[in-house]
Structures are given as C-alpha cells and as structure tokens.
Design an enzyme around this catalytic site. Structure first.
Site, short mmCIF file in Angstrom:
data_model
loop_
_atom_site.label_atom_id
_atom_site.label_comp_id
_atom_site.label_asym_id
_atom_site.label_seq_id
_atom_site.Cartn_x
_atom_site.Cartn_y
_atom_site.Cartn_z
N ASP A 1 0.84 -1.20 0.00
CA ASP A 1 0.00 0.00 0.00
C ASP A 1 0.87 1.25 0.00
OD1 ASP A 1 -2.14 -1.70 0.14
OD2 ASP A 1 -2.50 -1.41 2.27
N TYR B 1 5.40 -14.23 -2.44
CA TYR B 1 5.03 -14.63 -1.08
C TYR B 1 5.63 -16.03 -0.86
CZ TYR B 1 1.72 -10.81 -1.93
OH TYR B 1 1.16 -9.62 -2.26
N GLN C 1 12.66 2.42 -5.19
CA GLN C 1 11.77 2.08 -6.28
C GLN C 1 12.40 2.22 -7.67
OE1 GLN C 1 8.16 4.32 -5.43
NE2 GLN C 1 7.25 2.57 -4.42
N ARG D 1 4.73 -9.92 -7.35
CA ARG D 1 3.59 -10.16 -6.47
C ARG D 1 2.86 -8.84 -6.21
NH1 ARG D 1 6.93 -10.43 -0.74
NH2 ARG D 1 6.30 -8.33 -0.06
N GLY D 2 1.59 -8.94 -5.81
CA GLY D 2 0.87 -7.75 -5.41
C GLY D 2 0.56 -6.84 -6.57
N GLU D 3 0.35 -5.56 -6.26
CA GLU D 3 -0.15 -4.60 -7.25
C GLU D 3 0.95 -3.76 -7.87
OE1 GLU D 3 -3.01 -0.66 -7.03
OE2 GLU D 3 -3.67 -2.49 -6.02
N ASP D 4 1.77 -3.12 -7.04
CA ASP D 4 2.76 -2.18 -7.58
C ASP D 4 3.75 -2.88 -8.49
OD1 ASP D 4 4.20 0.48 -7.59
OD2 ASP D 4 5.75 -0.77 -6.70
N SER D 5 4.29 -4.02 -8.06
CA SER D 5 5.30 -4.69 -8.88
C SER D 5 4.71 -5.26 -10.16
CB SER D 5 6.03 -5.77 -8.08
OG SER D 5 5.13 -6.79 -7.70
#
Length: 343
Positions: A15, A179, A228, A244-248
């Site tokens: 986040d 993860y 970043q 994984r996730g959103e940003d990457s």
C-alpha cells in the site's frame, strides 16, 4: 493543487509503495503533497532521498494546522480520522474526497469507476466521496506511469547493470519477488536446469527460498532492499520477472519482459477470479495461463522448462499489452483532471 494522501500499511508495504509512487508523481507535476501514513518506515529504503514537494507525516489524530488540502485521497478504503470527517462536514468548500481503490481487471471496475458515494449519516453527512478505480482499459482510471518512465527505460544500460551484479550479458536471469508460492520448489528446479541466475528479493521471497532444499547447480543472488527506481531497473534487466501484489505487477508490465504474477491470496478465494480477469485482459497464451495456475496454487505445482521459445512467447504477449497501455492516459493525468473537475 494541494493533496492529502492517507495510507494505512496492511502488510508487506505494498500500500505504501503505491501511495509513494502516486505522491512522487503528483509532486513531479507541480502538485504539493502531504502523505499521512501509520507506518512509513519502509520509505527509508524505498525512497531514501524523499521527493521535493512531498511531506511525510504520521497518521493524523487531528486536522492539519493549515487545514485539509484541496484534494484528499483515501487509499484503499483506509477511512479518514474522525477529526477529518468532521472537517469535511463543516467546511464551506470541502476538499474533493477520493477513495483510490485496488487494481483489478474485473468487469465491475469500469462500471464503478468515478461513481459518487454520498454520505447519508455521520459527521460528514451530505458530502460526497468519489470512487476512483485504477485499471487496464480506457474506461478506468489507468495505471501509474511517470512522464519520464519511457525515457529512463530507453537510457538504461542493461549490460552495465548486469556487470555490476556479477552477471554476464548472455545469462538467463530471473527475478523473484513473491510470497510463498506452492510451485516455488518447481521453479528452483527449472532455474537450475536452465543454468539461470535467480535474483531473490529480501523479505518473504528470500525466507521462502531459504526454507526449501536447493537443487544442484542452483545459482542464487540475495538482493538487498532497494529504492523504487532501482527496483524498476531490476525488472528491466531480467529475462523473467516473478512479481507479487499490485505495484510490482504494474512495474513489470512497463518493463515489457516476461512476467509471472503471484496475486495476493484471499481467504474466500476471490483472488481466483481476479487473476483470471487479468490473464484474460493480458491475452495470455495457454502456457502462461498454466504457469500462473500452478504458481498461484490453482493447479498441480508443475512448471515447464524455461526455454527460449516459451519466454519469447510470453515476451511478445507482455509487450503487446504494454503497447495497449501506452495508448491510454496514465493514472495521475486522469486523477488530476478528475479532481479539478470536481472542485
């Protein structure tokens, strides 16, 4: 305009990663940004130099001394403090109140993007909160993409970067940011069989790899936390990015290299539909569908060899998707226009 961005870190700092990119991009375009976060400690490595135009504050208990900004972005439904809700209700000209939602390729995103949500009760009764959905299609809020991203990527010296990491120009290089994927052991086997170099990011990915037996010939590189922009460079330099996730995921799409996404798992299994929607938008070939199913625990943890033909097929898919995205306005351009329109 002046912007307040509210961020609560749920876990893994994803986040905060999104919120920092949003804040930095707004500031680069001349906006004044205040980022309010309940745990900003990861910025020490994520953005050690900070950014002119962005001020970082602890999670607020009261309204700022100078009042709220012209735009308040509530990231991922984190809910403003009570004092802020009271300020919304009492202000003669309240800020534009925007709830920045999570990224998804599901059909509801286009239907719900930019819809108003009037508050009917509570201290902010009578005010309106606007839902803003990032997305992959022109009828959504778009993706974060800095104005100079393509120029930085074009100027990137991949062979020099590899030399600095102790890698050869011709090495097959795989990055791992994950993860605990069920097929991780199978990936380690495939990396070793291909004679590839595996670059393992710190945190859960490195812990997961250390917890497994390592096949003979596995070449591991343990990475340190990185800002970043340096994470972007990592993705640009690799031949396969496991993210994984959103940003990457978004950064891997901009990198234009083959990618495999581990979606954030949800107890109710809702991530299955979300993953399928993304792969459908991506127009992923059957081999990439199958790899994602195994990687995300939706099929047996069996992975194909990392052949040049396989990676070439995936690269063509990702680059075609990247071209579609580049033809659309980026998130910050649209968000600024949206906020100006609602003022």
């Amino acid at each position: 305009m002046t912007w307040d961005i509210l961020c609560r870190v749920v876990d893994n700092h994803g986040d905060l990663g999104v919120c920092w990119r949003l804040a930095a991009d707004l500031a680069a375009r001349g906006e004044q940004v205040h980022l309010w976060c309940d745990d900003a400690s990861a910025l020490a490595w994520m953005a050690p130099q900070g950014r002119a135009g962005v001020q970082v504050h602890p999670w607020p208990q009261a309204t700022p001394a100078g009042g709220l900004g012209e735009v308040v972005v509530e990231a991922f439904g984190c809910e403003p403090p009570m004092a802020w809700l009271q300020a919304f209700g009492q202000a003669a000209e309240p800020p534009v109140w925007i709830n920045l939602e999570y990224l998804s390729a599901e059909a509801y995103v286009a239907r719900c993007h930019a819809l108003p949500s009037p508050l009917m009760a509570g201290p902010a009764a009578g005010r309106t909160r606007w839902f803003y959905y990032p997305g992959f299609t022109p009828d959504t809020g778009g993706l974060l993409r800095e104005p100079d991203l393509l120029q930085r990527q074009a100027a990137f010296d991949g062979p020099a970067w590899r030399r600095q990491q102790g890698l050869a120009a011709g090495d097959l290089v795989v990055s791992l940011f994950c993860y605990e994927p069920p097929a991780l052991s199978a990936l380690l086997q495939r990396v070793a069989m291909a004679g590839a170099q595996l670059l393992v990011t710190p945190g859960r990915a490195s812990a997961a790899v250390r917890a497994l037996p390592h096949p003979p010939g596995l070449c591991l590189h343990w990475l340190a936390p990185r800002p970043q922009p340096e994470f972007d460079a990592l993705l640009w330099a690799c031949d396969l990015n496991c993210v994984r996730g959103e940003d990457s995921l978004v950064r891997a799409l901009w990198a234009g290299q083959p990618l495999v996404w581990q979606i954030y798992p949800q107890d109710d299994g809702a991530h299955h539909d979300k993953l399928q929607a993304f792969l459908d938008w991506l127009q992923a070939p059957p081999s990439l569908h199958a790899f994602h199913a195994a990687w995300n625990g939706l099929a047996a943890p069996e992975l194909p060899p990392l052949s040049a033909a396989l990676l070439g097929e995936w690269r063509a898919c990702v680059q075609a998707a990247r071209d579609r995205l580049l033809a659309q306005p980026d998130l910050v351009s649209q968000l600024r226009d949206f906020a100006a329109e609602k003022r």
